[in-house]
Scaffold this active site. Structure first.
Site, short mmCIF file in Angstrom:
data_model
loop_
_atom_site.label_atom_id
_atom_site.label_comp_id
_atom_site.label_asym_id
_atom_site.label_seq_id
_atom_site.Cartn_x
_atom_site.Cartn_y
_atom_site.Cartn_z
N HIS A 146 0.84 -1.20 0.00
CA HIS A 146 0.00 0.00 0.00
C HIS A 146 0.88 1.26 0.00
O HIS A 146 0.67 2.17 -0.81
CB HIS A 146 -0.91 -0.04 1.24
CG HIS A 146 -1.80 1.14 1.40
ND1 HIS A 146 -3.15 1.07 1.14
CD2 HIS A 146 -1.56 2.41 1.82
CE1 HIS A 146 -3.69 2.26 1.39
NE2 HIS A 146 -2.75 3.09 1.80
N GLU A 147 1.86 1.30 0.91
CA GLU A 147 2.72 2.50 1.00
C GLU A 147 3.62 2.63 -0.24
O GLU A 147 3.84 3.74 -0.73
CB GLU A 147 3.55 2.48 2.28
CG GLU A 147 2.72 2.46 3.57
CD GLU A 147 1.64 3.52 3.66
OE1 GLU A 147 1.79 4.63 3.08
OE2 GLU A 147 0.61 3.24 4.31
#
Length: 181
Positions: A146-147
């Site tokens: 996600h990051e």
């Protein structure tokens, strides 16, 4: 990060960048200056992430288009993973693809079933330029992916299709924080 202190203690909480801001859909630039400004940025990322009760935060989520993210995230065995990565590069995403609930501090209060691999490895460096390799499984693998996506200009909503994407976009349109373009 200053030695001997908890991450974020010396940072300041910055406003979060919300979905609709172009910085979230623009790939971030490489970090080339490893001075005190980078240390301050990492401290601010931790302070902001903790204030927003998140488990990860990328620099562009506070309006800084640089390749940096922080995390304080458990894996599926409830083991805590705490750290940061500068100029991260995903080197492995494999294993079983799992659809699980995923949220984002840039889409506050919303989540959607998003498919992610259950294993991820990210390489990069620390604020001092030391090489770092971060291995994640389960929920922590989801966090790393996600990051890393954020730094490429991708939010989890971009990974959705069909009914799930339409439903999330309807929720975004009704959200109190949403500002129509």
């Amino acid at each position: 990060m200053r030695h001997g202190s908890l991450p974020g203690v010396h940072g300041r909480v910055r406003p979060l960048t919300l979905l609709g801001d172009p910085v979230l859909h623009t790939p971030c630039g490489e970090v080339t200056d490893f001075g005190p400004e980078l240390e301050d940025l990492v401290e601010d990322l931790f302070a902001t992430m903790y204030a927003a009760q998140g488990v990860g935060l990328a620099a562009n989520q506070i309006g800084v288009p640089l390749r940096v993210f922080v995390f304080d995230c458990p894996d599926d065995e409830d083991v805590r993973h705490l750290g940061h990565v500068v100029n991260p590069r995903p080197v492995v995403t494999d294993g079983v693809v799992v659809r699980g609930p995923e949220g984002c501090l840039s889409l506050p209060g919303l989540e959607a079933g998003t498919e992610r691999y259950d294993h991820a490895v990210v390489e990069g460096v620390t604020v001092t330029g030391e090489p770092v390799t971060v291995h994640g499984t389960g929920f922590f693998a989801r966090c790393l992916q996600h990051e890393s996506d954020h730094l490429e200009g991708t939010v989890y909503a971009d990974r959705l299709a069909g009914r799930r994407h339409r439903k999330l976009m309807r929720q975004v349109a009704r959200a109190s924080w949403h500002r129509p373009a």
